[in-house]
Design a protein around this motif. Structure first.
Motif, PDB file in Angstrom:
ATOM      1  N   GLY A 161      34.819   3.085 -10.977  1.00 31.83           N
ATOM      2  CA  GLY A 161      34.869   3.322  -9.536  1.00 31.83           C
ATOM      3  C   GLY A 161      36.123   2.821  -8.864  1.00 31.83           C
ATOM      4  N   CYS A 162      36.927   1.982  -9.557  1.00 34.52           N
ATOM      5  CA  CYS A 162      38.181   1.493  -8.987  1.00 34.52           C
ATOM      6  C   CYS A 162      39.282   2.493  -9.317  1.00 34.52           C
ATOM      7  N   GLN A 163      39.951   2.990  -8.287  1.00 39.63           N
ATOM      8  CA  GLN A 163      40.982   3.998  -8.458  1.00 39.63           C
ATOM      9  C   GLN A 163      42.406   3.453  -8.309  1.00 39.63           C
ATOM     10  N   MET A 168      36.672   8.216  -0.295  1.00 44.39           N
ATOM     11  CA  MET A 168      37.276   7.040  -0.893  1.00 44.39           C
ATOM     12  C   MET A 168      37.216   5.887   0.104  1.00 44.39           C
ATOM     13  N   LEU A 169      36.940   4.713  -0.401  1.00 41.77           N
ATOM     14  CA  LEU A 169      36.907   3.494   0.397  1.00 41.77           C
ATOM     15  C   LEU A 169      38.092   2.616   0.007  1.00 41.77           C
ATOM     16  N   VAL A 170      38.789   2.098   0.982  1.00 40.48           N
ATOM     17  CA  VAL A 170      39.904   1.190   0.742  1.00 40.48           C
ATOM     18  C   VAL A 170      39.450  -0.210   1.121  1.00 40.48           C
ATOM     19  N   ARG A 171      39.661  -1.142   0.230  1.00 42.27           N
ATOM     20  CA  ARG A 171      39.279  -2.531   0.472  1.00 42.27           C
ATOM     21  C   ARG A 171      40.551  -3.358   0.600  1.00 42.27           C
ATOM     22  N   THR A 178      28.870  -2.528  -6.645  1.00 43.61           N
ATOM     23  CA  THR A 178      28.604  -2.784  -8.069  1.00 43.61           C
ATOM     24  C   THR A 178      29.613  -3.784  -8.621  1.00 43.61           C
ATOM     25  N   TYR A 179      30.885  -3.595  -8.285  1.00 41.32           N
ATOM     26  CA  TYR A 179      31.916  -4.540  -8.728  1.00 41.32           C
ATOM     27  C   TYR A 179      31.661  -5.935  -8.168  1.00 41.32           C
ATOM     28  N   ARG A 180      31.365  -6.033  -6.874  1.00 40.76           N
ATOM     29  CA  ARG A 180      31.170  -7.336  -6.235  1.00 40.76           C
ATOM     30  C   ARG A 180      29.943  -8.074  -6.767  1.00 40.76           C
ATOM     31  N   ASP A 207      33.514   4.790  -3.667  1.00 37.52           N
ATOM     32  CA  ASP A 207      32.640   4.712  -2.504  1.00 37.52           C
ATOM     33  C   ASP A 207      32.136   3.275  -2.364  1.00 37.52           C
ATOM     34  N   GLU A 208      31.343   3.036  -1.349  1.00 40.52           N
ATOM     35  CA  GLU A 208      30.825   1.693  -1.095  1.00 40.52           C
ATOM     36  C   GLU A 208      29.942   1.207  -2.240  1.00 40.52           C
ATOM     37  N   ALA A 209      29.211   2.114  -2.860  1.00 42.45           N
ATOM     38  CA  ALA A 209      28.347   1.728  -3.985  1.00 42.45           C
ATOM     39  C   ALA A 209      29.164   1.196  -5.158  1.00 42.45           C
TER      40      ALA A 209
END
Length: 98
Positions: free
Chosen positions: A34-36, A1-4, A64-66, A58-60
């Motif tokens: 992909g957003c949790q 998981m990636l935290v932004r 994709t969102y960005r 994940d980063e992908a």
């Protein structure tokens, strides 16, 4: 998981518009594939400073969102409200305690 984590500094006269824009789009962001998790924070003593915390598969997924129409539309409305350059960090969560 990636935290932004994103820090946004908003011109005082745009705080209400910024909050309305977030309110209008928060479910769309959270519902994006992909957003949790999504939260918005306001700095306690500097009312024009906000932080978004979002968790991505994940980063992908974040990439994709960005690069989505949703992000471009939100960013187009938000960008003119800034009074400082936004700061962003992508971090890995190592521990979480309830």
């Amino acid at each position: 998981m990636l935290v932004r984590i994103v820090k946004l500094s908003i011109e005082d006269q745009f705080i209400e518009a910024f909050l309305n824009n977030f309110e209008n789009n928060k479910q769309k962001i959270r519902g994006f594939e992909g957003c949790q998790f999504l939260e918005l924070y306001q700095e306690q003593h500097t009312k024009n400073v906000f932080f978004t915390y979002s968790y991505w598969d994940d980063e992908a997924a974040l990439y994709t969102y960005r690069n989505s129409d949703l992000f471009r539309g939100i960013w187009a409305k938000t960008k003119p409200m800034f009074n400082a350059k936004p700061e962003a960090w992508s971090v890995n969560k190592l521990h979480s305690l309830d």
